[in-house]
Motif scaffolding. Structure first.
Motif, PDB file in Angstrom:
ATOM      1  N   ASP A 164      64.315 -36.504  -3.278  1.00 53.30           N
ATOM      2  CA  ASP A 164      64.231 -37.281  -4.513  1.00 53.30           C
ATOM      3  C   ASP A 164      63.320 -38.492  -4.341  1.00 53.30           C
ATOM      4  O   ASP A 164      62.534 -38.828  -5.232  1.00 53.30           O
ATOM      5  N   ALA A 165      63.421 -39.154  -3.195  1.00 53.74           N
ATOM      6  CA  ALA A 165      62.570 -40.318  -2.930  1.00 53.74           C
ATOM      7  C   ALA A 165      61.105 -39.888  -2.840  1.00 53.74           C
ATOM      8  O   ALA A 165      60.219 -40.578  -3.360  1.00 53.74           O
ATOM      9  N   GLU A 166      60.873 -38.738  -2.209  1.00 53.72           N
ATOM     10  CA  GLU A 166      59.500 -38.229  -2.099  1.00 53.72           C
ATOM     11  C   GLU A 166      58.924 -37.914  -3.477  1.00 53.72           C
ATOM     12  O   GLU A 166      57.790 -38.255  -3.777  1.00 53.72           O
ATOM     13  N   THR A 167      59.739 -37.292  -4.330  1.00 51.61           N
ATOM     14  CA  THR A 167      59.302 -36.974  -5.690  1.00 51.61           C
ATOM     15  C   THR A 167      58.992 -38.255  -6.462  1.00 51.61           C
ATOM     16  O   THR A 167      57.971 -38.340  -7.154  1.00 51.61           O
ATOM     17  N   ALA A 168      59.857 -39.256  -6.320  1.00 57.33           N
ATOM     18  CA  ALA A 168      59.634 -40.525  -7.011  1.00 57.33           C
ATOM     19  C   ALA A 168      58.367 -41.209  -6.504  1.00 57.33           C
ATOM     20  O   ALA A 168      57.600 -41.780  -7.287  1.00 57.33           O
ATOM     21  N   GLN A 169      58.147 -41.151  -5.208  1.00 59.70           N
ATOM     22  CA  GLN A 169      56.949 -41.766  -4.639  1.00 59.70           C
ATOM     23  C   GLN A 169      55.687 -41.048  -5.095  1.00 59.70           C
ATOM     24  O   GLN A 169      54.670 -41.681  -5.355  1.00 59.70           O
ATOM     25  N   GLN A 170      55.742 -39.723  -5.206  1.00 57.94           N
ATOM     26  CA  GLN A 170      54.588 -38.977  -5.691  1.00 57.94           C
ATOM     27  C   GLN A 170      54.270 -39.364  -7.127  1.00 57.94           C
ATOM     28  O   GLN A 170      53.115 -39.544  -7.491  1.00 57.94           O
ATOM     29  N   SER A 171      55.321 -39.494  -7.921  1.00 57.06           N
ATOM     30  CA  SER A 171      55.137 -39.891  -9.311  1.00 57.06           C
ATOM     31  C   SER A 171      54.529 -41.287  -9.387  1.00 57.06           C
ATOM     32  O   SER A 171      53.627 -41.545 -10.178  1.00 57.06           O
ATOM     33  N   LEU A 172      55.030 -42.174  -8.543  1.00 56.77           N
ATOM     34  CA  LEU A 172      54.505 -43.533  -8.507  1.00 56.77           C
ATOM     35  C   LEU A 172      53.049 -43.530  -8.035  1.00 56.77           C
ATOM     36  O   LEU A 172      52.207 -44.245  -8.590  1.00 56.77           O
ATOM     37  N   ALA A 173      52.743 -42.704  -7.062  1.00 54.47           N
ATOM     38  CA  ALA A 173      51.367 -42.612  -6.561  1.00 54.47           C
ATOM     39  C   ALA A 173      50.427 -42.116  -7.656  1.00 54.47           C
ATOM     40  O   ALA A 173      49.289 -42.606  -7.789  1.00 54.47           O
ATOM     41  N   VAL A 174      50.863 -41.160  -8.459  1.00 55.17           N
ATOM     42  CA  VAL A 174      50.055 -40.647  -9.563  1.00 55.17           C
ATOM     43  C   VAL A 174      49.825 -41.759 -10.590  1.00 55.17           C
ATOM     44  O   VAL A 174      48.702 -41.930 -11.082  1.00 55.17           O
ATOM     45  N   GLN A 175      50.864 -42.514 -10.895  1.00 52.31           N
ATOM     46  CA  GLN A 175      50.728 -43.601 -11.845  1.00 52.31           C
ATOM     47  C   GLN A 175      49.751 -44.667 -11.343  1.00 52.31           C
ATOM     48  O   GLN A 175      48.933 -45.204 -12.113  1.00 52.31           O
ATOM     49  N   ILE A 176      49.825 -44.991 -10.061  1.00 53.36           N
ATOM     50  CA  ILE A 176      48.912 -45.985  -9.481  1.00 53.36           C
ATOM     51  C   ILE A 176      47.480 -45.461  -9.526  1.00 53.36           C
ATOM     52  O   ILE A 176      46.536 -46.200  -9.852  1.00 53.36           O
ATOM     53  N   ALA A 177      47.308 -44.168  -9.207  1.00 53.85           N
ATOM     54  CA  ALA A 177      45.970 -43.573  -9.241  1.00 53.85           C
ATOM     55  C   ALA A 177      45.405 -43.623 -10.671  1.00 53.85           C
ATOM     56  O   ALA A 177      44.229 -43.916 -10.870  1.00 53.85           O
ATOM     57  N   LYS A 178      46.229 -43.323 -11.650  1.00 60.98           N
ATOM     58  CA  LYS A 178      45.774 -43.378 -13.044  1.00 60.98           C
ATOM     59  C   LYS A 178      45.424 -44.798 -13.442  1.00 60.98           C
ATOM     60  O   LYS A 178      44.449 -45.032 -14.163  1.00 60.98           O
ATOM     61  N   LEU A 179      46.195 -45.745 -12.982  1.00 64.57           N
ATOM     62  CA  LEU A 179      45.960 -47.149 -13.283  1.00 64.57           C
ATOM     63  C   LEU A 179      44.619 -47.592 -12.712  1.00 64.57           C
ATOM     64  O   LEU A 179      43.865 -48.303 -13.360  1.00 64.57           O
ATOM     65  N   ARG A 180      44.306 -47.123 -11.507  1.00 61.36           N
ATOM     66  CA  ARG A 180      43.016 -47.477 -10.892  1.00 61.36           C
ATOM     67  C   ARG A 180      41.903 -46.896 -11.712  1.00 61.36           C
ATOM     68  O   ARG A 180      40.874 -47.427 -11.926  1.00 61.36           O
TER      69      ARG A 180
END
Length: 180
Positions: A164-180
């Motif tokens: 679950d933590a890995e899934t949440a981190q992946q989602s967060l990483a995608v959001q950060i990438a989109k933000l960049r």
């Protein structure tokens, strides 16, 4: 490591069955000591509670109290003798109590062909829980397949928190990438 696996088991079972993590923690708090003294482990307690909770939807405290009564009575010498007279052995080859999960498994298998109104079934249910806990004994004995499935889920779910933590981190990483 053990704590992560235990919390992961709770997380996995709560995610798959009609039971909340808070309810599982409540039953552990209220019944865990008696269950452990009877020879059970955390995953087995979670599984048996889940089978009753998903069937009855009674409160966690009510079920926990009922399970505490049942697990205390199931290992009494008089109860074991009574069940042996009906052809159900709750002792291993060394003459020791088999543990609560295995005991429920054996009782469930032996009573599988009986209906709840059958007098033999009622006698066993009364012996295990008394009249007050009959509403917990019946689903406990009849829904062992749910308990077995929940047990397997708990065993496999030991690393569910990491996933679950890995899934949440992946989602967060995608959001950060989109933000960049």
């Amino acid at each position: 490591e053990a704590l992560e696996a235990q919390l992961g088991a709770i997380n996995a079972v709560a995610g798959k069955f009609a039971v909340e993590a808070g309810d599982l923690i409540a039953v552990i708090r209220r019944t865990g000591g008696v269950f452990k003294a009877a020879g059970g482990d955390l995953n087995e307690l979670i599984a048996l509670f889940t089978s009753v909770r998903s069937t009855t939807r009674e409160s966690a405290e009510s079920i926990a109290t009922g399970l505490r009564t049942i697990f205390t009575r199931i290992q009494r010498p008089t109860t074991i003798k009574f069940l042996e007279s009906l052809g159900v052995s709750l002792k291993d080859l060394e003459g020791k109590f088999v543990g609560p999960f295995e005991a429920i498994k054996r009782l469930s298998a032996a009573l599988g062909s009986m209906q709840p109104g059958d007098l033999g079934f009622v006698q066993i249910a009364e012996q295990l829980g008394g009249f007050r806990q009959i509403g917990k004994v019946i689903p406990l004995l009849q829904q062992f397949s749910v308990a077995q499935e929940a047990y397997n889920t708990a065993l496999a779910g030991g690393n569910s928190l990491s996933k679950d933590a890995e899934t949440a981190q992946q989602s967060l990483a995608v959001q950060i990438a989109k933000l960049r």
